[in-house]
Scaffold this active site. Structure first.
Site, PDB file in Angstrom:
ATOM      1  N   VAL A  11       3.420  -5.228  -8.849  1.00 30.86           N
ATOM      2  CA  VAL A  11       2.243  -4.410  -9.135  1.00 30.86           C
ATOM      3  C   VAL A  11       2.505  -3.477 -10.314  1.00 30.86           C
ATOM      4  O   VAL A  11       1.684  -3.364 -11.235  1.00 30.86           O
ATOM      5  CB  VAL A  11       1.840  -3.610  -7.874  1.00 30.86           C
ATOM      6  N   THR A 121       0.029  -0.086  -1.341  1.00 26.86           N
ATOM      7  CA  THR A 121      -0.842  -0.192  -0.167  1.00 26.86           C
ATOM      8  C   THR A 121      -0.316   0.750   0.911  1.00 26.86           C
ATOM      9  O   THR A 121       0.808   0.573   1.393  1.00 26.86           O
ATOM     10  CB  THR A 121      -0.842  -1.649   0.356  1.00 26.86           C
ATOM     11  N   GLU A 154      -4.580  -1.852  -5.132  1.00 34.64           N
ATOM     12  CA  GLU A 154      -4.446  -3.003  -6.022  1.00 34.64           C
ATOM     13  C   GLU A 154      -4.843  -4.275  -5.266  1.00 34.64           C
ATOM     14  O   GLU A 154      -4.384  -4.502  -4.157  1.00 34.64           O
ATOM     15  CB  GLU A 154      -2.984  -3.096  -6.494  1.00 34.64           C
ATOM     16  N   GLU A 158      -0.777 -12.605  -6.720  1.00 37.34           N
ATOM     17  CA  GLU A 158       0.379 -13.111  -7.468  1.00 37.34           C
ATOM     18  C   GLU A 158       0.033 -14.510  -7.956  1.00 37.34           C
ATOM     19  O   GLU A 158      -0.579 -15.294  -7.246  1.00 37.34           O
ATOM     20  CB  GLU A 158       1.625 -13.134  -6.574  1.00 37.34           C
ATOM     21  N   LYS A 210      -8.354  -1.339   1.236  1.00 39.47           N
ATOM     22  CA  LYS A 210      -7.308  -2.316   0.897  1.00 39.47           C
ATOM     23  C   LYS A 210      -6.860  -3.091   2.146  1.00 39.47           C
ATOM     24  O   LYS A 210      -6.723  -4.318   2.144  1.00 39.47           O
ATOM     25  CB  LYS A 210      -6.115  -1.581   0.264  1.00 39.47           C
ATOM     26  N   ASN A 214      -7.324  -7.318   2.944  1.00 38.01           N
ATOM     27  CA  ASN A 214      -6.262  -8.260   3.316  1.00 38.01           C
ATOM     28  C   ASN A 214      -6.408  -8.748   4.751  1.00 38.01           C
ATOM     29  O   ASN A 214      -6.119  -9.911   5.054  1.00 38.01           O
ATOM     30  CB  ASN A 214      -4.882  -7.624   3.112  1.00 38.01           C
ATOM     31  N   PHE A 255     -10.567 -18.978   1.076  1.00 42.15           N
ATOM     32  CA  PHE A 255      -9.654 -18.666   2.193  1.00 42.15           C
ATOM     33  C   PHE A 255     -10.032 -19.375   3.484  1.00 42.15           C
ATOM     34  O   PHE A 255      -9.892 -18.837   4.572  1.00 42.15           O
ATOM     35  CB  PHE A 255      -9.532 -17.137   2.396  1.00 42.15           C
ATOM     36  N   CYS A 266       2.191  -9.299   1.289  1.00 41.46           N
ATOM     37  CA  CYS A 266       1.065  -8.427   1.654  1.00 41.46           C
ATOM     38  C   CYS A 266       0.435  -8.720   3.011  1.00 41.46           C
ATOM     39  O   CYS A 266       0.406  -7.844   3.872  1.00 41.46           O
ATOM     40  CB  CYS A 266       0.005  -8.492   0.561  1.00 41.46           C
ATOM     41  N   LYS A 269       2.497  -7.904   6.320  1.00 37.34           N
ATOM     42  CA  LYS A 269       2.820  -6.483   6.526  1.00 37.34           C
ATOM     43  C   LYS A 269       1.565  -5.627   6.617  1.00 37.34           C
ATOM     44  O   LYS A 269       1.523  -4.650   7.358  1.00 37.34           O
ATOM     45  CB  LYS A 269       3.777  -5.985   5.445  1.00 37.34           C
TER      46      LYS A 269
END
Ligand SMILES: NC(=O)c1ccc[n+]([C@@H]2O[C@H](COP(=O)([O-])OP(=O)(O)OC[C@H]3O[C@@H](n4cnc5c(N)ncnc54)[C@H](O)[C@@H]3O)[C@@H](O)[C@H]2O)c1
Length: 455
Positions: A11, A121, A154, A158, A210, A214, A255, A266, A269
């Protein structure tokens, strides 16, 4: 603008490079001396398409510097962007030690009005902790500089990180200070438009946004994986189901791909940290996310389960080729990669593994060691699968799709393929004489009509 980026990982480097390319003067700080030395020698320590070109260009223009010198770095920036890691601690919550250390470093050294931005995050409420940490450091030295704390999470992916930075879907800025909001609007102006807006909100909402993003993406994946396993049992084709629901605009296609589990730095976690925050700070059990986590853990063993079943319960001394080690294509990141579970599962049962990845070989050697009994590292996909008892595809790199299935069949000792990402057509595999095991697709599709081939 003068910007300091604290933390030069995925990041930090992408953010630093993107902001420098837009003409800002950027200093990237890291505690890792070796990483900084490499960056100063013109080597980018991570694999991220076009990142090195961007860094080299700004480096030559004098717009980006890399340093371990905390004094110099903090004194440089009107804006201090914290992009250090927030790894899970032993109970699954986010470890804030690096973020708060970075905040303390800023408070100890800042000499003028400063905006402290958290890009890492972090759980809801971390902004308050960052504010208290900076304030305490200022008070300790009797300094009275004005500062604002901002959450600017963010959303980069990746592998597509530069594009995501330069053309973000949106930029979320959370702060309760109008002057800091105005400064960030200016900083992000080159990257936003009416279709790619800045979304302004309070600090806590930005922090939660954020985790919400996710967790939603992880939920979609686990939902599809659970349905894929059901499709396997019932003889339905999850790929046809995926297309049928993904074309509904209320659902959308992203997805929904089933596979052998999500990994990366990400999703695992962040899902775990949100569950923990809800329990600890609100006394709530997040039922859906608990299930998302459990499903994903189980899904990481779906390939090994299929393999063991196919070979009658005993895979001792059989040799398996693993194609793809990074947690997804276009990165060398192997944090929580499903390939690690698959390799461990095979080795534990006495099998032999020949592993290959287009870019993650060095990272694989670092994580799995170079002297593991039964584990070989191959220098190409085809040398990994040469004379193997089966091929196991874990990460869907495009180069694997380009190998003709007839070559795959001819190269293996037995033509058996376990496909953890459903990249091949069951029909083509059957025509090439391959015993093919995708996720959630019946093998009898070989005789299904043409659409099955097209999906
Ligand atoms: N990697 C991603 O795709 C991604 C995407 C969105 C958000 N995030 C979040 O961004 C944060 C950073 O992630 P990352 O993948 O870039 O991490 P990373 O581990 O790649 O990089 C973190 C860097 O911070 C450095 N560091 C630690 N403490 C420091 C300190 N006090 N001063 C200076 N440097 C310090 C480390 O040496 C390391 O180089 C995490 O919170 C992560 O959840 C990551």
């Amino acid at each position: 603008m003068k910007v300091t980026v604290v933390g030069s990982g995925y990041v930090g480097l992408v953010t630093g490079a993107g902001l420098a390319d837009a003409g800002n003067e950027v200093v990237c700080l890291d505690v890792d001396k070796q990483k900084v030395a490499e960056l100063n020698a013109g080597r980018v320590p991570i694999h991220e398409p076009t990142l090195d070109t961007l860094i080299k260009r700004s480096f030559r223009r004098g717009l980006i510097k890399f340093t371990t010198d905390v004094d110099m770095a903090v004194q440089h920036g009107d804006v201090q962007l914290i992009a250090v890691g927030t790894p899970p601690d032993e109970n699954g919550s986010a470890d804030l030690a690096y973020v708060l250390k970075a905040a303390e470093n800023i408070g100890v050294r800042m000499q003028r009005r400063t905006v402290v931005i958290t890009k890492s995050t972090v759980p809801v409420g971390t902004g308050d902790k960052v504010r208290a940490t900076v304030q305490a450091a200022l008070e300790k030295r009797g300094a009275k500089h004005e500062f604002a704390v901002v959450s600017n999470p963010e959303f980069l992916r990746e592998g597509d990180a530069i594009r995501d930075f330069k053309q973000p879907d949106r930029v979320v800025i959370g702060t309760n200070e109008p002057w800091a909001m105005a400064l960030l609007e200016k900083l992000y102006e080159p990257f936003v438009s009416s279709e790619r807006p800045i979304i302004e909100m309070d600090l806590r909402s930005a922090e939660l946004a954020k985790y919400a993003a996710n967790s939603m993406l992880a939920t979609r994946i686990s939902f599809m994986n659970e349905l894929a396993n059901l499709a396997d049992d019932l003889g339905a084709d999850i790929e046809a189901v995926r297309i049928a629901i993904g074309t509904d605009p209320r659902i959308g296609p992203q997805f929904l791909r089933p596979g052998c589990g999500y990994g990366g730095s990400c999703f695992p976690k962040d899902v775990s940290a949100l569950i923990h925050t809800a329990r600890k700070d609100a006394g709530r059990t997040l039922e859906i996310l608990g299930a998302v986590e459990r499903i994903n853990e189980k899904q990481k063993s779906v390939l090994v389960d299929k393999i063991v079943r196919h070979f009658g319960g005993d895979i001792m001394a059989l040799r398996f080729a693993i194609w793809g080690l990074s947690f997804k294509p276009e990165t060398d990141d192997m944090r929580q990669a499903p390939a690690l579970s698959v390799i461990e599962g095979l080795l534990e049962r006495g099998a032999m593994v020949a592993a290959f990845d287009p870019v993650a070989m060095a990272e694989a050697r670092r994580r799995l060691g170079t002297d593991r009994a039964g584990l070989d590292y191959a220098d190409s996909a085809m040398s990994a699968s040469a004379d193997a008892d089966a091929l196991v595809l874990v990460t869907e790199w495009s180069e694997f799709r380009l190998v003709p299935v007839t070559d795959i069949a001819a190269n293996l000792c037995r033509p058996v393929v376990f496909d953890g990402r459903n990249i091949w057509s069951p029909k083509e595999m059957a025509e090439a004489g391959v015993e093919y095991f995708p996720i959630g697709r019946p093998r009898t599709l070989a005789s299904a009509p043409g659409w099955a081939h097209r999906v």
